[in-house]
Structure formats: structure tokens, C-alpha cells
Design a protein around this motif. Sequence first.
Motif, PDB file in Angstrom:
ATOM      1  N   UNK A  76      13.084 -35.640  10.908  1.00  0.00           N
ATOM      2  CA  UNK A  76      12.498 -35.856  12.231  1.00  0.00           C
ATOM      3  C   UNK A  76      11.341 -34.907  12.490  1.00  0.00           C
ATOM      4  N   UNK A  77      11.415 -33.684  11.962  1.00  0.00           N
ATOM      5  CA  UNK A  77      10.289 -32.753  12.089  1.00  0.00           C
ATOM      6  C   UNK A  77       9.055 -33.310  11.386  1.00  0.00           C
ATOM      7  N   UNK A  78       9.271 -33.952  10.244  1.00  0.00           N
ATOM      8  CA  UNK A  78       8.144 -34.559   9.529  1.00  0.00           C
ATOM      9  C   UNK A  78       7.528 -35.689  10.347  1.00  0.00           C
ATOM     10  N   UNK A 132      18.051 -44.667  14.511  1.00  0.00           N
ATOM     11  CA  UNK A 132      17.892 -44.589  15.956  1.00  0.00           C
ATOM     12  C   UNK A 132      16.944 -43.492  16.381  1.00  0.00           C
ATOM     13  N   UNK A 133      17.076 -42.301  15.782  1.00  0.00           N
ATOM     14  CA  UNK A 133      16.222 -41.176  16.162  1.00  0.00           C
ATOM     15  C   UNK A 133      14.767 -41.423  15.770  1.00  0.00           C
ATOM     16  N   UNK A 134      14.545 -41.915  14.560  1.00  0.00           N
ATOM     17  CA  UNK A 134      13.180 -42.166  14.114  1.00  0.00           C
ATOM     18  C   UNK A 134      12.554 -43.297  14.924  1.00  0.00           C
ATOM     19  N   UNK A 135      13.343 -44.327  15.229  1.00  0.00           N
ATOM     20  CA  UNK A 135      12.825 -45.449  16.016  1.00  0.00           C
ATOM     21  C   UNK A 135      12.309 -44.974  17.365  1.00  0.00           C
ATOM     22  N   UNK A 159      11.805 -53.754  18.650  1.00  0.00           N
ATOM     23  CA  UNK A 159      10.929 -53.860  17.480  1.00  0.00           C
ATOM     24  C   UNK A 159      10.835 -52.548  16.716  1.00  0.00           C
ATOM     25  N   UNK A 160      10.916 -51.417  17.400  1.00  0.00           N
ATOM     26  CA  UNK A 160      10.885 -50.143  16.682  1.00  0.00           C
ATOM     27  C   UNK A 160      12.149 -49.972  15.845  1.00  0.00           C
ATOM     28  N   UNK A 161      13.293 -50.401  16.367  1.00  0.00           N
ATOM     29  CA  UNK A 161      14.529 -50.358  15.581  1.00  0.00           C
ATOM     30  C   UNK A 161      14.399 -51.245  14.342  1.00  0.00           C
TER      31      UNK A 161
END
Length: 207
Positions: A76-78, A132-135, A159-161
Motif C-alpha cells: 500500500x505504501x508503494x 479492498x485496500x488497493x481498490x 469498478x475499482x474493485x
Amino acid sequence: MPGGAGRPRVRMTGAQRRQQLLDVGREVFAQRGYDGTSIEELAARADVSKPVVYEHFGGKEGLYTLVVDREMQRLLDRFTAALAAGGSPRELLERAALVLLDYIEEDTDGFRVLTRDSPAGGSPDGCASLIGEVARKVEHVLGAQFSVRGQDPELAELHSQALVGMVALVGQWWLERRSPGKEQVAAHLVDLAYDGLARLRPPPGAP
């Protein structure tokens, strides 16, 4: 003090030992999954006794949970850094896809941990939590595009999911093949997603 097989046991601070056990845990969980990993093997790989593992993490599940949390935070930091750099929506989405492919290539053990089995009834599934977190990181990019195109911005979450889930699944496939190159894979994924976004049907009742 002699360790196993006649090797001298390395003396570490508590923080160093904890870090070592997290690294060992990531490797073993990636290879064997949660159910296939035992405290005995974790302790043997780290050249410590079983009570040392229990002392630091309370058991296998405690170690597993922290390994998953650490890997998710690294990834997630990336994503946060990549999206903060700015650019067009298409560039941001392609950069996000590349971040995940870079992680798969450079931190393969971490990716395998996040996409393998998790303890039943215990910690939440790593891959589902990851998606979920990246979406949520890319949702605002899609939301802005939905508004520009006259679509309901609330659909950006769906759509992000879908987009991040697609990249994660393709990443598992690419991990075994490493072909075509990751830049090509990212471009194809974004072409598929972005061109599809451009052709979304207007909402019911729209002029």
C-alpha cells in the motif's frame, strides 16, 4: 552457546529476533501456506526454540497476522507513492498496475502469502483485504472520470474493485510465466479497463 548442528547461535536483540522471525515466517508461509506451516519448522528455520516464537507472537496465527499486515502495508505504501506522483487518469491506472506487478516480481514470497490460504475463522483473507485496500486507492481516479463522462460516481467503487481484482488475478498467472513483460501486461490491462470505461452505457434516463 552452540546452536543446532554444531553452529554457533547468533545473539540478537529482541527487535532483531522479532524481525528475523517475521522474515522466516514470510518465507515458510509462502512455501507451505498457513495450514502446512508448523511452529516446529518456524523455530527450526530461525534456529530458536519453540518458546521463543510463542514469546514474540503468541503462536502461529499471531505471527501469520503480522506477516500479512507487514506485506499489505509495504504494498500500500508503494501504491500511495505511485498515485501521489500525478498524471492523467490512464497513466495513474497503468502505474498502479505496474506497482502490483513490480511487487509480485520483487517480493514474490510476500505476494504468495497474501494470495494463499488463511486460517479458517481467524485473520481475514489476505488477498481479499489487499484488493479492498488497493481498490480504495484507485477509486478516486475512477470517480473523477465517471463524473466527467456523466456516469454515477458512486459506481467507481464497483469498478475499482473489479479493476484491482483483475490485476491481482492476472498477476498470479504472470508470476508463473513472466511473459510478456510486465510493462506490456500493465498496458493491456489498462487498455481493457479504460476502453471499457469509455464505452459504459449511459445511466437510465440520461439524455
